[in-house]
Every structure is written in structure tokens, then in C-alpha cells.
Design an enzyme around this catalytic site. Structure first.
Site, PDB file in Angstrom:
ATOM      1  N   ASP A  50       0.834  -1.208   0.000  1.00  0.00           N
ATOM      2  CA  ASP A  50       0.000   0.000   0.000  1.00  0.00           C
ATOM      3  C   ASP A  50       0.869   1.258   0.000  1.00  0.00           C
ATOM      4  O   ASP A  50       0.361   2.379  -0.112  1.00  0.00           O
ATOM      5  CB  ASP A  50      -1.040  -0.006   1.135  1.00  0.00           C
ATOM      6  CG  ASP A  50      -0.417  -0.107   2.515  1.00  0.00           C
ATOM      7  OD1 ASP A  50       0.819  -0.191   2.624  1.00  0.00           O
ATOM      8  OD2 ASP A  50      -1.187  -0.103   3.511  1.00  0.00           O
ATOM      9  N   ASP A  89      -1.102  -6.320  -0.251  1.00  0.00           N
ATOM     10  CA  ASP A  89      -1.270  -5.648   1.038  1.00  0.00           C
ATOM     11  C   ASP A  89      -2.743  -5.369   1.283  1.00  0.00           C
ATOM     12  O   ASP A  89      -3.430  -4.809   0.416  1.00  0.00           O
ATOM     13  CB  ASP A  89      -0.548  -4.287   0.975  1.00  0.00           C
ATOM     14  CG  ASP A  89       0.404  -4.088   2.119  1.00  0.00           C
ATOM     15  OD1 ASP A  89       0.415  -4.909   3.058  1.00  0.00           O
ATOM     16  OD2 ASP A  89       1.173  -3.110   2.064  1.00  0.00           O
ATOM     17  N   GLU A 187       9.780  -4.548  10.185  1.00  0.00           N
ATOM     18  CA  GLU A 187      10.177  -3.237   9.654  1.00  0.00           C
ATOM     19  C   GLU A 187      10.679  -2.306  10.767  1.00  0.00           C
ATOM     20  O   GLU A 187      10.093  -2.236  11.860  1.00  0.00           O
ATOM     21  CB  GLU A 187       8.969  -2.583   8.951  1.00  0.00           C
ATOM     22  CG  GLU A 187       9.289  -1.181   8.420  1.00  0.00           C
ATOM     23  CD  GLU A 187       8.244  -0.620   7.463  1.00  0.00           C
ATOM     24  OE1 GLU A 187       7.250  -1.300   7.168  1.00  0.00           O
ATOM     25  OE2 GLU A 187       8.451   0.521   7.000  1.00  0.00           O
TER      26      GLU A 187
HETATM   27  O1  KIV Z   1       3.502  -1.110   1.640  1.00  0.00           O
HETATM   28  C1  KIV Z   1       4.650  -1.557   1.549  1.00  0.00           C
HETATM   29  O2  KIV Z   1       5.364  -1.340   0.570  1.00  0.00           O
HETATM   30  C2  KIV Z   1       5.151  -2.373   2.666  1.00  0.00           C
HETATM   31  C3  KIV Z   1       6.623  -2.544   2.754  1.00  0.00           C
HETATM   32  C4  KIV Z   1       7.192  -1.354   3.425  1.00  0.00           C
HETATM   33  C5  KIV Z   1       6.993  -3.808   3.433  1.00  0.00           C
HETATM   34  O3  KIV Z   1       4.409  -2.789   3.491  1.00  0.00           O
END
Ligand code: KIV
Length: 269
Positions: A50, A89, A187
Site C-alpha cells: 500500500d 497488502d 520493519e
Molecule cells: O507497503 C509496503 O510497501 C510495505 C513494505 C514497506 C513492506 O508494506
């Protein structure tokens, strides 16, 4: 030029799960078919993050990304990715209860070719991860710095600095592991702490800003290739000066149009 031969086998949720303490897992984000196709020969997992809402949507955080947006981009990525595992996501507030989470996660399976979904959170979201897994959805966890919590927490804060935070991270990872997730993104966590969290569960941990002693790495592609230059977190390494290359190319194109050098004989009928 590529330094890796393209001998990649199609990845599955099981093949990724088996990579605990093995060759590091390579994961990158992609938001469309064009880039998914370019990344596919070199990576194990493509995440339709996201984060696209910030880097491509120009928003200040990820919180207003919707299921509609994520489905559109996931569909596109699946068209370009042949052998990589595609993970979608789940956007903010698309998984507040197990039932709503299942309704939304199922859309990624019924409307796209994604292999798994990712949700943010640890012990507070383990029951949701378990409900999805029990209903046939493969789930990737996400602990540590959670971008979807950025407004509630007043920014992006590195985790694992205190003993309480360290204990929480291990508890989060264990809860997700027991819920049946196949791997976890960790993260913005102090490297030595991420190493301990990784040792506490028998599934791969994929780091972003979490040091080198985990089972793989993920980067947001527009950060890694220098296209997103609003800010650069410490953990990002730029593998390309993308914005600079585009700037040179677009200015060359603009000049040639203005000087009537393009199109020339070769590019005209
Ligand atoms: O949204 C995204 O790109 C993520 C990464 C930071 C792992 O969740």
C-alpha cells in the site's frame, strides 16, 4: 547488466516457508505489470504494497488506500509476474474483524491471481490472521514499525529500543507464527533485536530496516531505484538514480520536440 542467471522456479507459499535459515529471500514491491515483469526474474516475492498510495498516489501516508485501488494494482502485477510469489497488502481498515478481513482477503483470491495477503500487526491481529488461514488464505505478517499506525503514533518510529518493545516484538512474532502465517515482514527494528525475533519463530522473517540477520530483505522499488525523492529513510540503498535518469531523458525529448529534431526521417511514415 544482470549478474544472476534467470533459472528461477515458480515460488509458492510452501517454498518460501521452507527458506528459514536458507538462502536469503529477495522481495521488492511493484505496482504494475510493466515493472513486475522486469523484477520477476530476479526476486522471490513481489509485494503489492500500500506504499503505492504514497509513492505513486502522492499521498502523505498509506491510510486512505482502498480495496479498489489495491485490487486494481494487484491484478496488474499478477499479469507481469510469472514465477514470483505475489502478495497483496490489505489496506488500512480492511481487516477490523475476522469476518470483514475474510470478505476482503477473498477478493484478492477471486478477482486476482495473488498468492497471499499481508496484514499489519502482532498479538492484536493474530486472531484475524488465524481466521484467514483457517479459511484457506495464505497470510504474511508485518510487525515492528507499522506504516498504517503512523498517524496514531505521530510518525514512523524505530522499534526495539526498550526491553518492553523487544519483548513485545517477540510476542508479536510468536502469536503470528502460532496463527499460521507463512512469513513475517519486520520493519524499522534495531538489527540485534530483529535477529532475536527471527530466532524465536520457525518461519522466515523478511526485514526492511531491520539489519542483515533475518531471512530476507524487502525494499519499496521507487525508493531503491531513486524515483521517490521526497525523503530517504536511513535503511534505503539507492541502486539507481532513477529520477536523475528520467530528468535527463525527458529534457532531451522536450528539447528535440522544440527544435523539431524529433520525429526525424527514421521515426516518420
Ligand atoms: O507497503 C509496503 O510497501 C510495505 C513494505 C514497506 C513492506 O508494506
Amino acid at each position: 547488466m544482470s549478474i544472476l542467471p534467470n533459472l528461477k522456479k515458480a515460488q509458492t507459499v510452501s517454498s518460501i516457508k521452507e527458506r528459514k535459515n536458507q538462502e536469503p529471500i529477495v522481495m521488492i514491491t511493484a505496482y504494475d505489470a510493466l515493472f513486475a515483469k522486469l523484477f520477476d526474474p530476479h526476486v522471490d516475492i513481489i509485494l503489492v504494497g500500500d506504499s503505492l498510495h504514497m509513492s505513486f498516489g502522492g499521498e502523505k501516508d498509506t491510510l486512505s488506500a482502498t480495496m479498489e485501488i489495491m485490487l486494481y494494482h494487484t491484478k496488474a502485477v499478477c499479469k507481469g509476474a510469472k514465477n514470483s510469489l505475489v502478495v497483496a497488502d490489505m489496506p488500512f481498515n480492511s481487516y477490523p474483524t475476522p469476518e470483514i478481513a475474510l470478505k476482503n482477503a477473498s477478493k484478492f483470491y477471486s478477482q486476482t491471481d495473488a498468492h497471499a495477503v499481508k496484514i499489519e500487526g502482532g498479538t492484536n491481529r493474530a486472531h484475524i490472521a488465524k481466521y484467514l488461514v483457517d479459511n484457506g488464505i495464505a497470510v504474511m505478517g508485518h510487525i515492528g514499525l507499522l506504516p498504517q499506525n503512523s498517524r496514531a503514533e505521530g510518525g514512523y518510529k524505530v522499534k526495539g529500543k526498550s526491553e518492553t518493545e523487544q519483548a513485545k516484538l517477540i510476542k508479536d512474532a510468536k502469536a503470528l507464527y502460532e496463527a499460521g502465517v507463512f512469513c513475517i515482514v519486520i520493519e524499522g527494528v534495531i538489527s540485534s533485536v530483529a535477529k532475536e525475533v527471527s530466532k524465536s519463530v520457525n518461519i522466515p522473517l523478511i526485514g526492511i530496516g531491520a539489519g542483515n540477520e533475518v531471512d530476507g530483505q524487502v525494499l519499496v522499488w521507487s525508493d531503491a531505484f531513486g524515483f521517490f525523492s521526497d525523503f530517504k529513510p536511513k535503511f534505503v540503498k539507492k541502486y539507481l538514480e532513477g529520477a536523475k535518469l528520467i530528468d535527463e531523458a525527458i529534457s532531451c525529448y522536450a528539447n528535440e520536440v522544440k527544435m523539431r529534431k524529433f520525429p526525424d526521417e527514421k521515426t516518420s511514415y
